[in-house]
Design a protein around this motif. Structure first.
Motif, PDB file in Angstrom:
ATOM      1  N   GLY A   6      80.340  86.113  43.062  1.00 51.71           N
ATOM      2  CA  GLY A   6      81.500  86.758  43.673  1.00 51.71           C
ATOM      3  C   GLY A   6      81.810  88.109  43.047  1.00 51.71           C
ATOM      4  O   GLY A   6      82.245  89.041  43.726  1.00 51.71           O
ATOM      5  N   GLU A   7      81.591  88.226  41.739  1.00 49.37           N
ATOM      6  CA  GLU A   7      81.819  89.502  41.064  1.00 49.37           C
ATOM      7  C   GLU A   7      80.757  90.528  41.460  1.00 49.37           C
ATOM      8  O   GLU A   7      81.051  91.716  41.605  1.00 49.37           O
ATOM      9  CB  GLU A   7      81.850  89.295  39.554  1.00 49.37           C
ATOM     10  N   LEU A   8      79.530  90.078  41.661  1.00 50.85           N
ATOM     11  CA  LEU A   8      78.480  90.976  42.148  1.00 50.85           C
ATOM     12  C   LEU A   8      78.821  91.458  43.556  1.00 50.85           C
ATOM     13  O   LEU A   8      78.676  92.642  43.875  1.00 50.85           O
ATOM     14  CB  LEU A   8      77.117  90.278  42.130  1.00 50.85           C
ATOM     15  N   LYS A   9      79.322  90.573  44.395  1.00 50.85           N
ATOM     16  CA  LYS A   9      79.730  90.952  45.762  1.00 50.85           C
ATOM     17  C   LYS A   9      80.849  91.992  45.696  1.00 50.85           C
ATOM     18  O   LYS A   9      80.817  93.002  46.395  1.00 50.85           O
ATOM     19  CB  LYS A   9      80.174  89.719  46.540  1.00 50.85           C
ATOM     20  N   ASP A  22      73.938  89.204  56.872  1.00 50.56           N
ATOM     21  CA  ASP A  22      74.658  88.046  56.355  1.00 50.56           C
ATOM     22  C   ASP A  22      74.009  86.802  56.954  1.00 50.56           C
ATOM     23  O   ASP A  22      74.342  86.397  58.059  1.00 50.56           O
ATOM     24  CB  ASP A  22      76.136  88.134  56.730  1.00 50.56           C
ATOM     25  N   THR A  23      73.046  86.263  56.230  1.00 49.62           N
ATOM     26  CA  THR A  23      72.344  85.062  56.689  1.00 49.62           C
ATOM     27  C   THR A  23      72.458  84.005  55.597  1.00 49.62           C
ATOM     28  O   THR A  23      73.556  83.542  55.332  1.00 49.62           O
ATOM     29  CB  THR A  23      70.877  85.376  57.034  1.00 49.62           C
ATOM     30  N   ASP A  24      71.357  83.684  54.950  1.00 55.05           N
ATOM     31  CA  ASP A  24      71.383  82.721  53.854  1.00 55.05           C
ATOM     32  C   ASP A  24      72.036  83.312  52.607  1.00 55.05           C
ATOM     33  O   ASP A  24      72.527  82.592  51.745  1.00 55.05           O
ATOM     34  CB  ASP A  24      69.971  82.233  53.531  1.00 55.05           C
ATOM     35  N   HIS A  25      72.028  84.634  52.489  1.00 50.33           N
ATOM     36  CA  HIS A  25      72.685  85.402  51.436  1.00 50.33           C
ATOM     37  C   HIS A  25      73.341  86.612  52.105  1.00 50.33           C
ATOM     38  O   HIS A  25      73.085  86.904  53.266  1.00 50.33           O
ATOM     39  CB  HIS A  25      71.661  85.925  50.404  1.00 50.33           C
ATOM     40  N   TRP A  26      74.158  87.347  51.321  1.00 54.64           N
ATOM     41  CA  TRP A  26      74.621  88.657  51.768  1.00 54.64           C
ATOM     42  C   TRP A  26      73.603  89.666  51.250  1.00 54.64           C
ATOM     43  O   TRP A  26      73.269  89.665  50.071  1.00 54.64           O
ATOM     44  CB  TRP A  26      75.989  88.983  51.195  1.00 54.64           C
ATOM     45  N   TYR A  27      73.118  90.519  52.105  1.00 50.01           N
ATOM     46  CA  TYR A  27      72.141  91.538  51.732  1.00 50.01           C
ATOM     47  C   TYR A  27      72.827  92.898  51.774  1.00 50.01           C
ATOM     48  O   TYR A  27      73.435  93.251  52.788  1.00 50.01           O
ATOM     49  CB  TYR A  27      70.949  91.524  52.685  1.00 50.01           C
ATOM     50  N   TYR A  28      72.720  93.641  50.670  1.00 52.60           N
ATOM     51  CA  TYR A  28      73.356  94.950  50.555  1.00 52.60           C
ATOM     52  C   TYR A  28      72.310  96.006  50.250  1.00 52.60           C
ATOM     53  O   TYR A  28      71.295  95.725  49.611  1.00 52.60           O
ATOM     54  CB  TYR A  28      74.364  94.955  49.397  1.00 52.60           C
ATOM     55  N   GLU A  29      72.610  97.240  50.667  1.00 47.25           N
ATOM     56  CA  GLU A  29      71.794  98.360  50.248  1.00 47.25           C
ATOM     57  C   GLU A  29      72.681  99.568  50.025  1.00 47.25           C
ATOM     58  O   GLU A  29      73.794  99.667  50.557  1.00 47.25           O
ATOM     59  CB  GLU A  29      70.663  98.667  51.222  1.00 47.25           C
ATOM     60  N   VAL A  42      73.145  88.731  47.493  1.00 45.77           N
ATOM     61  CA  VAL A  42      74.189  87.995  46.785  1.00 45.77           C
ATOM     62  C   VAL A  42      74.317  86.614  47.412  1.00 45.77           C
ATOM     63  O   VAL A  42      74.492  86.486  48.623  1.00 45.77           O
ATOM     64  CB  VAL A  42      75.545  88.738  46.866  1.00 45.77           C
ATOM     65  N   SER A  43      74.261  85.592  46.584  1.00 50.81           N
ATOM     66  CA  SER A  43      74.406  84.220  47.053  1.00 50.81           C
ATOM     67  C   SER A  43      75.810  83.984  47.604  1.00 50.81           C
ATOM     68  O   SER A  43      76.792  84.552  47.127  1.00 50.81           O
ATOM     69  CB  SER A  43      74.152  83.257  45.888  1.00 50.81           C
ATOM     70  N   HIS A  44      75.906  83.126  48.585  1.00 47.40           N
ATOM     71  CA  HIS A  44      77.210  82.721  49.122  1.00 47.40           C
ATOM     72  C   HIS A  44      77.957  81.815  48.144  1.00 47.40           C
ATOM     73  O   HIS A  44      79.136  81.545  48.342  1.00 47.40           O
ATOM     74  CB  HIS A  44      77.029  81.997  50.455  1.00 47.40           C
ATOM     75  N   SER A  45      77.299  81.362  47.098  1.00 45.16           N
ATOM     76  CA  SER A  45      77.939  80.523  46.071  1.00 45.16           C
ATOM     77  C   SER A  45      78.722  81.418  45.117  1.00 45.16           C
ATOM     78  O   SER A  45      78.356  81.585  43.954  1.00 45.16           O
ATOM     79  CB  SER A  45      76.885  79.720  45.309  1.00 45.16           C
ATOM     80  N   VAL A  46      79.816  81.987  45.604  1.00 37.20           N
ATOM     81  CA  VAL A  46      80.535  83.029  44.867  1.00 37.20           C
ATOM     82  C   VAL A  46      81.117  82.568  43.534  1.00 37.20           C
ATOM     83  O   VAL A  46      81.314  83.385  42.640  1.00 37.20           O
ATOM     84  CB  VAL A  46      81.644  83.664  45.736  1.00 37.20           C
TER      85      VAL A  46
END
Length: 74
Positions: A6-9, A22-29, A42-46
């Motif tokens: 969650g902090e990484l998000k 936003d699928t199995d993880h959140w993908y950022y660029e 980023v995992s959804h397991s915040v």
């Protein structure tokens, strides 16, 4: 101590990263001024802590910042 996912998000959202999927993880660029493109996921397991070995890899290869910089920017 490694952060939670969650902090990484939160870091990504506050520092100009764009969610591209936003699928199995959140993908950022993030596109840097020199044209380089950084990517992370980023995992959804915040509430789960990022394992230390994975955290070191994320900092060095994906975010390209120090841990100190990360904590200052969230």
């Amino acid at each position: 101590m490694p952060p939670k996912f969650g902090e990484l998000k939160r870091y990504c959202e506050k520092n100009g990263w764009v969610m591209i999927r936003d699928t199995d993880h959140w993908y950022y660029e993030k596109v840097l001024s020199n044209g380089d493109i950084l990517r992370t996921r980023v995992s959804h397991s915040v509430s789960k802590e990022i394992p230390a070995n994975l955290w070191r890899k994320i900092l060095k290869q994906q975010l390209r910042i120090s841990e100190e910089e990360f904590w200052k920017m969230i």
